[in-house]
Design a protein around this motif. Structure first.
Motif, mmCIF file in Angstrom:
data_model
loop_
_atom_site.group_PDB
_atom_site.id
_atom_site.type_symbol
_atom_site.label_atom_id
_atom_site.label_comp_id
_atom_site.label_asym_id
_atom_site.label_seq_id
_atom_site.Cartn_x
_atom_site.Cartn_y
_atom_site.Cartn_z
ATOM 1 N N ARG A 112 0.839 -1.196 0.000
ATOM 2 C CA ARG A 112 0.000 0.000 0.000
ATOM 3 C C ARG A 112 0.870 1.240 0.000
ATOM 4 O O ARG A 112 1.305 1.698 1.035
ATOM 5 N N ARG B 266 0.503 13.750 0.107
ATOM 6 C CA ARG B 266 -0.530 14.660 0.579
ATOM 7 C C ARG B 266 0.038 16.051 0.702
ATOM 8 O O ARG B 266 1.238 16.238 0.808
ATOM 9 N N PRO C 142 4.362 7.787 6.494
ATOM 10 C CA PRO C 142 3.589 6.733 5.834
ATOM 11 C C PRO C 142 2.403 6.339 6.704
ATOM 12 O O PRO C 142 2.456 6.475 7.914
ATOM 13 N N PRO C 143 1.313 5.852 6.082
ATOM 14 C CA PRO C 143 0.231 5.337 6.908
ATOM 15 C C PRO C 143 0.732 4.122 7.677
ATOM 16 O O PRO C 143 1.558 3.371 7.165
ATOM 17 N N ALA C 144 0.274 3.995 8.929
ATOM 18 C CA ALA C 144 0.710 2.855 9.710
ATOM 19 C C ALA C 144 0.061 1.610 9.149
ATOM 20 O O ALA C 144 -1.144 1.457 9.212
ATOM 21 N N HIS D 243 2.910 10.819 14.023
ATOM 22 C CA HIS D 243 1.473 10.734 13.753
ATOM 23 C C HIS D 243 0.685 11.615 14.728
ATOM 24 O O HIS D 243 -0.264 12.288 14.340
ATOM 25 N N SER D 244 1.113 11.602 15.982
ATOM 26 C CA SER D 244 0.433 12.450 16.970
ATOM 27 C C SER D 244 0.622 13.927 16.646
ATOM 28 O O SER D 244 -0.289 14.733 16.851
ATOM 29 N N ARG E 16 0.875 15.219 13.682
ATOM 30 C CA ARG E 16 -0.080 15.524 12.597
ATOM 31 C C ARG E 16 -1.477 15.710 13.173
ATOM 32 O O ARG E 16 -2.198 16.638 12.805
ATOM 33 N N ALA E 17 -1.859 14.799 14.052
ATOM 34 C CA ALA E 17 -3.208 14.855 14.620
ATOM 35 C C ALA E 17 -3.411 16.149 15.407
ATOM 36 O O ALA E 17 -4.437 16.825 15.248
ATOM 37 N N ILE F 39 -3.817 19.104 13.147
ATOM 38 C CA ILE F 39 -5.184 19.192 12.602
ATOM 39 C C ILE F 39 -6.131 19.746 13.674
ATOM 40 O O ILE F 39 -6.948 20.625 13.411
#
Ligand SMILES: Nc1ncnc2c1ncn2[C@@H]1O[C@H](COP(=O)(O)OP(=O)(O)O)[C@@H](O)[C@H]1O
Ligand SMILES: [Mg+2]
Lengths: 297, 310
Positions: A19, A24, A32-34, A44-45, A47-48, A51
């Motif tokens: 995948r 983006r 990368p997506p986990a 990832h945190s 990014r969250a 947002i």
């Protein structure tokens, strides 16, 4: 979800590498997506939390209000300072501080940015989204640090622009009103602008630490008002040595010395004062971090 | 799979959860049932790692939730349906959750589609009805396509359409092999949906049983018999192993009837015919599941009170 979806989930579990990450927009696009073999990470945190903070309505208001406070108060103070300076005695003229006059907006900006820091977490408690945030990321330390980093990423440029804008606007008004003024190249000017920006960033983190420990938006707002505005304003009317001590060492007052050009022997020098503020924020953020990790959500 | 061992939570004087042991198995919807204040939400919060147990453990897929590399792929939860920031859109609410676990943006679109919120996803969540918020909460739970779902009172405050939708969703999730745990304080909410029942009262486990077994246990019920020859017929019934008492004390009954347990109505009728007894009434008395549930939990409350007094 149909049976087919579950099958595809199983397939994905076996071949995560198949995948490819879609590119983006945004600065963190390389994450990368986990996959099933992957794991949720601190990035990832980040990014969250980015947002979350940028989709909080207050963020835009605070940034705009901070910039306006910086430039607006500089302009107002600068233009009135011209007349005041003309009427001053020689002794008062020695104490006239064009640097601090142009950076008076920092007093208000420290509050607005502290409120942003506070809201970054109290909005989660108020709306109870803290529950879904922590269900998705049960590692709480990661949540706090990510919030602090993202908050800093917004507060630092906002703070720098606030002090720079205030300085430029304030000095040009001082110049045209006939009062003494300084240029960016003059001694202490960059220290006040950059240090003032850092001080404002510290104020934002102070707000975050307070919000984590207090949780209620109303109580946090009240506390930050008292801390940044009311205590420094009332300090001179405190009894005896308490007045001297508070005026000199109360962290927001001490840290605020970073934007001054005139040396008051009763107050801390710019960098020692800044260090008091910085130390206070480190202690509070550590306390907030430990509280947040242990407390029930 | 959720496993709970000796789970206990004390809030000062209140033992909100008291030494619970149960498991929630894949392929089943487990109803977590108990009156308000029984400790259901507290238990779920401990399972999700939101509250720390006073003692005991709760694991999801064999380990505490915090130890899963991608938590949203291990368990999805709906704890408080109204928990959205009113100025943030549903899309960004979900996007932040997905980002925190490194899930692709496409998962957000997928779950929005699945719960039917695609068209309103860009609107501030504060404009949503309770039903839409509930759907948004479910969307958050489904983001990681997890094998375990924990839903706290998912039917609360929903209109009939929403209730049917969530029931179907839970059934489908179980059919796909997931473990689904839903809490409720109403038997009527779970009786059509769940495979297993875990009943709690005052923090204690009262029953852990299959739904079918529970219905069967309730169905082993009483038959009311009225006959002019009550005394000799009662003796005959007792002789074939039935338990018999009179209806005296049953509400405003005149006390002339017999309440028979342990024998079906048809067998009672046959016995009456064979012995020439004249029957005026032969009526199975059905206990509703709701009554059975209330009976269960009322006993537990009384038991707890006695235990505390002792
Ligand atoms: N944070 C808390 N502090 C003190 N008591 C609490 C807290 N949360 C729950 N309780 C108490 O624990 C008991 C169980 O509550 P809860 O788990 O919400 O029950 P349920 O979800 O079954 O209605 C109640 O008596 C409640 O008052
Ligand atoms: Mg509850």
């Amino acid at each position: 979800m149909s049976q087919g979806t579950v099958d595809s989930r199983r397939t994905r579990l076996k071949r995560p590498a198949k995948r490819p990450a879609k590119p983006r927009r945004g600065s963190l696009r390389t994450v990368p997506p986990a996959g099933a073999a992957g794991r949720a990470t601190f990035v990832h945190s980040l990014r969250a939390e980015w947002i979350r903070l940028r989709t909080m309505r207050a963020t835009l208001y605070v940034v705009v209000a901070t910039l306006v406070a910086g430039a607006g108060l500089a302009t107002l103070n600068g233009s009135s300072a011209g007349d005041e300076y003309a009427a001053m005695s020689a002794a008062d003229r020695l104490m006239f501080d064009p640097l601090a006059t142009s950076l008076k907006g920092v007093i208000l900006a420290q509050l607005t940015l502290a409120l942003l820091g506070g809201l970054a977490i109290t909005s989660e408690y108020g709306s109870r989204t803290i529950v879904s945030t922590l269900t998705a990321v049960p590692r709480r330390g990661r949540v706090v640090v990510a919030k602090a980093v993202v908050l800093t990423a917004i507060a630092l440029p906002t703070g720098m622009l606030t002090t720079l804008g205030g300085f430029l606007a304030g000095q040009s008004v001082l110049e045209s009103s006939g009062a003494p003024y300084v240029a960016l190249g003059d001694p202490g000017a960059w220290r006040a602008v950059l240090g003032g920006g850092l001080f404002l960033t510290l104020a934002a983190v102070l707000g975050l630490a307070a919000g984590i420990m207090i949780r209620s938006t109303t109580a946090t707002v009240t506390t930050l008002f008292a801390t940044t505005l009311i205590v420094p304003a009332l300090a001179p009317s405190f009894p005896g040595t308490l007045a001297n001590w508070t005026t000199k060492f109360w962290p927001p007052s001490a840290g605020g010395q970073i934007v001054t050009g005139y040396r008051d022997p009763d107050l801390l020098n710019p960098w020692p004062g800044f260090t008091v503020m910085g130390g206070c924020v480190v202690v509070l953020l550590t306390a907030a971090f430990l509280t947040f990790r242990r407390r029930d959500a | 799979m959720i496993e709970v061992h000796g789970l206990t939570k004390r809030y000062g004087e209140v033992l909100a959860v008291n030494d619970l042991n149960f498991s929630v198995r894949p392929g089943e919807v487990t109803g977590f049932l108990g009156p308000n204040g029984a400790g259901k939400s507290t238990t779920m919060r401990m399972i999700l790692g939101l509250d720390a147990p006073t003692s005991g453990t709760a694991t999801v897929g064999g380990r505490p939730v915090a130890e899963h590399p991608v938590p949203l792929k291990a368990v999805g939860a709906l704890l408080d349906a109204s928990a959205v920031l009113s100025s943030r859109s549903a899309y960004h609410h979900l996007l932040a959750l997905a980002a925190s676990n490194g899930l692709p943006r496409s998962r957000v679109d997928t779950v929005l589609e699945e719960v039917g919120l695609s068209n309103v996803a860009r609107r501030a969540a504060g404009t949503y009805s309770l039903g839409m918020r509930q759907r948004l909460g479910i969307a958050g739970a489904l983001l990681g396509d997890p094998p375990v779902l924990v839903l706290d009172e998912p039917l609360n405050g929903l209109d009939p359409e929403g209730i049917v939708w969530i029931r179907r969703l839970m059934r489908r999730m179980a059919a796909e092999g997931r473990a689904v745990m839903m809490s409720s304080h109403l038997m009527s909410e779970v009786e059509l949906t769940v495979d297993r029942l875990v009943v709690v009262g005052r923090g204690r486990l009262i029953a852990d049983t299959g739904m079918a077994e529970f219905i069967a246990s309730v169905a082993s019920q009483e038959v009311v018999v009225r006959t002019p020859q009550a005394v000799p017929f009662a003796g005959r019934l007792a002789a074939v192993g039935a338990a018999v008492r009179t209806t005296a004390g049953d509400g405003n009954d005149d006390g002339t009837g017999l309440v028979v347990t342990g024998l079906e109505a048809a067998r009672i009728g046959a016995l009456a015919a064979a012995t020439g007894v004249e029957l005026h009434e032969l009526a199975p008395r059905q206990t509703s599941l709701e009554e059975a549930f209330m009976e269960l939990t009322r006993d537990s409350v009384e038991y707890t009170t006695e235990a505390e007094a002792a």
